[in-house]
Design a protein around this motif. Structure first.
Motif, PDB file in Angstrom:
ATOM      1  N   MET A  56      37.730  34.551  50.589  1.00  0.00           N
ATOM      2  CA  MET A  56      38.471  34.836  49.382  1.00  0.00           C
ATOM      3  C   MET A  56      37.961  36.143  48.788  1.00  0.00           C
ATOM      4  O   MET A  56      36.771  36.390  48.732  1.00  0.00           O
ATOM      5  CB  MET A  56      38.297  33.700  48.385  1.00  0.00           C
ATOM      6  N   ALA A  57      38.899  36.982  48.326  1.00  0.00           N
ATOM      7  CA  ALA A  57      38.529  38.266  47.743  1.00  0.00           C
ATOM      8  C   ALA A  57      38.819  38.239  46.251  1.00  0.00           C
ATOM      9  O   ALA A  57      39.969  38.132  45.856  1.00  0.00           O
ATOM     10  CB  ALA A  57      39.317  39.385  48.416  1.00  0.00           C
ATOM     11  N   GLU A  58      37.778  38.312  45.435  1.00  0.00           N
ATOM     12  CA  GLU A  58      37.978  38.287  43.989  1.00  0.00           C
ATOM     13  C   GLU A  58      37.966  39.678  43.365  1.00  0.00           C
ATOM     14  O   GLU A  58      38.214  39.807  42.179  1.00  0.00           O
ATOM     15  CB  GLU A  58      36.926  37.419  43.290  1.00  0.00           C
ATOM     16  N   ASP A  59      37.667  40.688  44.138  1.00  0.00           N
ATOM     17  CA  ASP A  59      37.650  42.047  43.619  1.00  0.00           C
ATOM     18  C   ASP A  59      38.932  42.753  44.022  1.00  0.00           C
ATOM     19  O   ASP A  59      39.306  42.760  45.191  1.00  0.00           O
ATOM     20  CB  ASP A  59      36.453  42.826  44.171  1.00  0.00           C
ATOM     21  N   LEU A  60      39.591  43.352  43.041  1.00  0.00           N
ATOM     22  CA  LEU A  60      40.812  44.103  43.321  1.00  0.00           C
ATOM     23  C   LEU A  60      40.495  45.584  43.396  1.00  0.00           C
ATOM     24  O   LEU A  60      39.670  46.090  42.636  1.00  0.00           O
ATOM     25  CB  LEU A  60      41.844  43.880  42.212  1.00  0.00           C
TER      26      LEU A  60
END
Length: 158
Positions: free
Chosen positions: A1-5
């Motif tokens: 999961m990628a929480e940084d945009l």
């Protein structure tokens, strides 16, 4: 999961969407909770575009009920055909409103909202909710927004 945009500030609007949509897809991929996904989508859109209000209304018991959003407090329930959200639901199509004051029956959840785009989303043939985006600027939204936001709502799984 990628929480940084990765936020693009200097690119044109289409390039911003082209960068953001795959990131949103990665963010919600594998997550089965609708509320969590809608909350992250609203946050990602608000973060990228700095719009005044971004959120979702879900069809429940014959009316639109406020779902996850980013921005000031909002109207909680909207009837079919009422305001821009209810009209988009009833007409089953995206509505772009350059000046909300000129839209017959506009519901002013905030007097600061000047323009709006509402995109319905579907489960099969049934409208199950709308993505609502408001801006403090007149004429903020166009066909580019409609194109990419329609693609975005196709990612929402019920």
């Amino acid at each position: 999961m990628a929480e940084d945009l990765q936020i693009l500030q200097s690119a044109d609007k289409a390039a911003q969407y082209q960068s953001l949509l795959p990131q949103i897809e990665a963010l919600i991929q594998g997550e089965t909770d609708l509320t969590a996904n809608l909350a992250n989508i609203a946050a990602a859109l608000k973060e990228q575009f700095k719009w005044f209000w971004v959120g979702f209304y879900l069809v429940k018991n014959g009316e639109l009920v406020l779902g996850p959003f980013q921005g000031p407090v909002a109207c909680t329930r909207i009837g079919l055909g009422k305001g821009v959200c209810g009209a988009a639901w009833q007409q089953r199509k995206t509505l772009i409103v350059p000046d909300v004051e000129a839209f017959p029956g506009h519901i002013a959840c905030s007097s600061l909202s000047q323009s709006e785009i509402v995109v319905p989303f579907f489960k099969g043939d049934e409208v199950v909710g709308v993505l609502d985006v408001d801006s403090e600027l007149l004429d903020q939204f166009d066909e580019t927004d409609a194109l990419y936001l329609e693609e975005l709502v196709k990612m929402i799984v019920f």
